[in-house]
Design a protein around this motif. Structure first.
Motif, mmCIF file in Angstrom:
data_model
loop_
_atom_site.group_PDB
_atom_site.id
_atom_site.type_symbol
_atom_site.label_atom_id
_atom_site.label_comp_id
_atom_site.label_asym_id
_atom_site.label_seq_id
_atom_site.Cartn_x
_atom_site.Cartn_y
_atom_site.Cartn_z
ATOM 1 N N ILE A 295 -15.054 -2.297 6.364
ATOM 2 C CA ILE A 295 -15.751 -3.326 7.486
ATOM 3 C C ILE A 295 -17.130 -2.803 7.216
ATOM 4 O O ILE A 295 -17.836 -4.445 7.245
ATOM 5 N N LEU A 296 -17.499 -1.890 6.657
ATOM 6 C CA LEU A 296 -19.188 -1.680 6.528
ATOM 7 C C LEU A 296 -19.767 -2.463 5.178
ATOM 8 O O LEU A 296 -20.560 -2.957 4.829
ATOM 9 N N TYR A 297 -19.039 -2.190 3.516
ATOM 10 C CA TYR A 297 -19.295 -2.585 2.813
ATOM 11 C C TYR A 297 -17.685 -4.039 2.439
ATOM 12 O O TYR A 297 -17.139 -4.090 1.461
ATOM 13 N N PRO A 298 -18.079 -4.751 2.861
ATOM 14 C CA PRO A 298 -16.683 -5.958 2.537
ATOM 15 C C PRO A 298 -16.963 -6.126 1.221
ATOM 16 O O PRO A 298 -16.175 -7.200 0.520
ATOM 17 N N ASP A 299 -17.453 -6.291 0.500
ATOM 18 C CA ASP A 299 -18.060 -6.451 -1.038
ATOM 19 C C ASP A 299 -18.490 -5.853 -1.929
ATOM 20 O O ASP A 299 -18.363 -6.024 -3.099
ATOM 21 N N ASN A 300 -17.745 -4.035 -1.689
ATOM 22 C CA ASN A 300 -17.647 -3.222 -2.604
ATOM 23 C C ASN A 300 -16.429 -3.916 -3.618
ATOM 24 O O ASN A 300 -15.260 -4.024 -2.404
ATOM 25 N N LEU A 301 -16.599 -3.714 -4.858
ATOM 26 C CA LEU A 301 -15.241 -3.798 -5.595
ATOM 27 C C LEU A 301 -14.342 -2.818 -5.385
ATOM 28 O O LEU A 301 -12.826 -3.453 -5.015
ATOM 29 N N CYS A 302 -14.319 -1.683 -4.653
ATOM 30 C CA CYS A 302 -12.494 -1.092 -4.551
ATOM 31 C C CYS A 302 -12.347 -2.025 -3.152
ATOM 32 O O CYS A 302 -11.275 -1.250 -2.307
ATOM 33 N N VAL A 303 -12.927 -2.464 -2.072
ATOM 34 C CA VAL A 303 -12.639 -3.589 -1.771
ATOM 35 C C VAL A 303 -11.871 -4.603 -2.120
ATOM 36 O O VAL A 303 -10.912 -5.894 -1.138
ATOM 37 N N THR A 304 -12.412 -4.964 -2.730
ATOM 38 C CA THR A 304 -12.345 -6.396 -3.267
ATOM 39 C C THR A 304 -11.422 -6.326 -4.211
ATOM 40 O O THR A 304 -10.965 -7.900 -5.000
ATOM 41 N N ASN A 305 -11.386 -5.557 -4.743
ATOM 42 C CA ASN A 305 -10.269 -5.921 -6.524
ATOM 43 C C ASN A 305 -9.695 -5.104 -7.025
ATOM 44 O O ASN A 305 -10.294 -3.758 -6.353
ATOM 45 N N ARG A 306 -8.272 -5.156 -6.015
ATOM 46 C CA ARG A 306 -7.238 -4.377 -6.726
ATOM 47 C C ARG A 306 -7.676 -3.399 -8.129
ATOM 48 O O ARG A 306 -6.650 -2.552 -7.941
ATOM 49 N N SER B 139 0.398 17.462 10.222
ATOM 50 C CA SER B 139 -0.910 17.219 9.623
ATOM 51 C C SER B 139 -0.578 16.328 8.858
ATOM 52 O O SER B 139 -1.343 15.304 8.084
ATOM 53 N N VAL B 140 -0.043 15.593 7.607
ATOM 54 C CA VAL B 140 0.483 14.925 6.647
ATOM 55 C C VAL B 140 0.243 13.580 7.298
ATOM 56 O O VAL B 140 -0.964 12.766 7.219
ATOM 57 N N GLY B 141 0.637 13.553 8.257
ATOM 58 C CA GLY B 141 1.006 12.277 9.011
ATOM 59 C C GLY B 141 -0.302 11.716 9.909
ATOM 60 O O GLY B 141 -0.972 10.486 9.565
ATOM 61 N N VAL B 142 -1.289 12.954 10.115
ATOM 62 C CA VAL B 142 -2.224 12.617 11.060
ATOM 63 C C VAL B 142 -3.288 12.519 9.935
ATOM 64 O O VAL B 142 -4.288 11.305 10.444
ATOM 65 N N ALA B 143 -3.631 13.047 8.729
ATOM 66 C CA ALA B 143 -4.297 12.856 8.028
ATOM 67 C C ALA B 143 -3.808 11.351 6.828
ATOM 68 O O ALA B 143 -5.473 10.804 6.308
ATOM 69 N N ALA B 144 -2.888 11.267 6.972
ATOM 70 C CA ALA B 144 -3.171 10.040 6.473
ATOM 71 C C ALA B 144 -3.422 9.117 6.935
ATOM 72 O O ALA B 144 -4.174 7.675 6.538
ATOM 73 N N LEU B 145 -3.176 9.129 8.471
ATOM 74 C CA LEU B 145 -3.566 8.231 9.056
ATOM 75 C C LEU B 145 -5.731 8.496 9.547
ATOM 76 O O LEU B 145 -6.142 6.911 9.420
ATOM 77 N N ALA B 146 -5.765 9.226 8.946
ATOM 78 C CA ALA B 146 -8.005 9.858 9.328
ATOM 79 C C ALA B 146 -7.968 8.921 7.602
ATOM 80 O O ALA B 146 -8.427 8.040 8.322
ATOM 81 N N ALA B 147 -7.492 8.925 6.575
ATOM 82 C CA ALA B 147 -7.932 8.338 5.064
ATOM 83 C C ALA B 147 -7.384 6.906 5.584
ATOM 84 O O ALA B 147 -8.525 6.328 5.243
ATOM 85 N N LEU B 148 -6.497 6.250 6.407
ATOM 86 C CA LEU B 148 -6.393 4.422 6.452
ATOM 87 C C LEU B 148 -7.696 4.399 7.451
ATOM 88 O O LEU B 148 -7.891 2.980 7.373
ATOM 89 N N GLU B 149 -7.766 4.798 8.470
ATOM 90 C CA GLU B 149 -9.632 4.552 9.276
ATOM 91 C C GLU B 149 -10.343 4.585 8.820
ATOM 92 O O GLU B 149 -11.201 3.311 8.442
ATOM 93 N N LEU B 150 -10.609 5.600 8.087
ATOM 94 C CA LEU B 150 -11.418 5.577 7.147
ATOM 95 C C LEU B 150 -12.065 4.328 5.404
ATOM 96 O O LEU B 150 -13.381 3.896 5.567
ATOM 97 N N TYR B 151 -10.572 4.021 5.260
ATOM 98 C CA TYR B 151 -10.371 3.366 4.506
ATOM 99 C C TYR B 151 -10.830 1.749 5.100
ATOM 100 O O TYR B 151 -11.879 0.987 4.651
ATOM 101 N N THR B 152 -10.659 2.298 6.412
ATOM 102 C CA THR B 152 -10.837 0.295 7.475
ATOM 103 C C THR B 152 -12.577 0.338 7.546
ATOM 104 O O THR B 152 -12.391 -0.521 7.316
ATOM 105 N N LEU B 153 -13.155 1.325 7.938
ATOM 106 C CA LEU B 153 -13.976 1.515 8.283
ATOM 107 C C LEU B 153 -15.525 1.325 6.857
ATOM 108 O O LEU B 153 -16.306 0.294 6.849
ATOM 109 N N PHE B 154 -14.891 1.900 5.812
ATOM 110 C CA PHE B 154 -15.777 1.056 4.921
ATOM 111 C C PHE B 154 -15.589 0.077 4.459
ATOM 112 O O PHE B 154 -17.107 -0.594 4.071
#
Length: 395
Positions: free
Chosen positions: A88-99, A71-86
């Motif tokens: 791609i969709l919002y490449p200029d968002n501060l949460c993508v461009t600014n650590r 459960s933990v492993g697949v949930a981590a993959l789901a979170a990573l996948e959602l962040y990747t989609l985010f």
């Protein structure tokens, strides 16, 4: 505006539809093979969401033992996948461009999360000892803030930190008096439908506190002076607000004090004994009625002190307790009813999710308005995975 091609491809090969197929189908496959299906629905939903048939097919064929690591492993993959989609969709968002921006959001979420946890710990203590959910808890939080505010109107040269213990004392007295007057008859067996009575009487008292305060002080917002009259503290990439840091430090200190009280003192042992078995505690010399009163008083004291720590941070109105109460209920169910460590981690999780959700939302003007909703989404997802909460136990 049309859908991004990446979203369309992901929706066909994975995504919510495949998640529903996995949640419905994987438990049935396990039961058909005579295997335990506990956790199969959660793993199936997450696996379908992440990779669709590419991950569901091996699970259906091999039916491995689904431990919590799955459960933990697949949930981590789901979170990573959602962040990747985010990204791609919002490449200029501060949460993508600014650590550094993300790190500051995390720091902000953690600092406010300790105060959320402090209030929720008090509600958890009440429930673990009395078996009662206090629907007046948010109003004690509100009262604590106002006690601190009006104390500092009299003692104008004092730091707001002095309001924290005074607010705690005031709400402790009110809470113990309320418990002795209205809840003790329930524990003495004088009330037929004790559960319904506890809900109604605590809800009614919260209503009384809120509208009495509104009549006394009016609907105008109030705020005390700062704990520290300084700008942001800079620590590497982090810019930390001093008032929130002080509030978080107070929350951490009070939670540690409560944990010490519960674990190492005679009073704490008495509270734990009553929470486990009231009759056995009475036989061993512990008075359950006294412990009930002390637990309720300590719980309301922590709520009042959390309010006193936040009134220098946020503006205060008589109905501020309503949102705080809902948040506390979410936290204690998320962490596991009656589990103090669960309330601590639940508060931190809600603080983090709200800070990141509001800070990363594509439309900043709407992000703050949806802050509470982000916490509720995580709450629902965790309960789907673990209905007893993070630290709850099966009854």
């Amino acid at each position: 505006m049309g859908l991004h091609p990446t979203v369309i491809v992901w929706g066909l090969l994975a995504g919510p539809i495949w998640g529903l197929i996995g949640a419905w189908g994987l438990p049935r496959v396990y039961r058909q093979k005579g295997l335990g299906a506990s956790g199969a629905g959660t793993v199936g939903a997450l696996a379908g969401f992440v990779a669709g048939p590419l991950l569901l097919a091996p699970l259906w064929y091999f039916t491995p033992e689904l431990t919590r690591r799955w459960s933990v492993g697949v949930a981590a993959l789901a979170a990573l996948e959602l962040y990747t989609l985010f990204a791609i969709l919002y490449p200029d968002n501060l949460c993508v461009t600014n650590r550094d921006y993300v790190l500051n959001q995390v720091a902000s979420g953690l600092t406010i999360g300790f105060i959320y946890a402090l209030m929720a710990v008090g509600l958890t203590l009440i429930y673990s000892v009395q078996g009662v959910i206090s629907f007046a808890h948010g109003q004690f939080y509100m009262v604590g803030g106002y006690v601190s505010y009006y104390l500092l109107q009299l003692l104008t040269d004092f730091n707001p930190i002095i309001g924290v213990p005074v607010a705690g004392l005031a709400t402790l007295i009110i809470g113990m008096a309320f418990e002795r007057t209205f809840l003790r008859p329930m524990h003495l067996g004088q009330i037929e439908r004790a559960g319904e009575y506890a809900i109604l009487v605590t809800f009614g008292f919260g209503f009384f506190l809120e509208y009495t305060t509104l009549a006394a002080v009016g609907p105008f917002s109030q705020k005390t002076g700062p704990f520290i009259n300084a700008g942001s503290f800079v620590l590497g990439p982090l810019r930390l607000l001093p008032n929130r840091l002080v509030a978080a430090a107070v929350g951490i200190g009070l939670i540690l004090a409560l944990l010490y009280l519960i674990r190492y003192t005679w009073l704490g042992k008495g509270l734990r004994a009553v929470s486990q078995d009231k009759q056995a505690a009475a036989v061993s010399g512990v008075n359950p009625l006294t412990m009930n009163t002390l637990a309720f008083g300590i719980g309301t004291m922590l709520a009042g002190m959390s309010g006193a720590t936040l009134i220098p941070v946020f503006t205060w109105v008589p109905w501020v307790g309503a949102t705080a109460a809902v948040r506390s209920f979410v936290i204690i169910v998320l962490g596991g009813l009656g589990a103090i460590p669960g309330a601590l981690f639940g508060g931190l999780i809600i603080g983090l999710v709200q800070a990141l959700g509001a800070g990363c939302y594509p439309d900043p003007s709407k992000g703050a308005a949806y802050k509470e909703a982000f916490g509720l989404v995580i709450f629902a997802l965790v309960l789907l995975w673990r209905p007893t909460g993070l630290f709850g136990r099966e009854q």
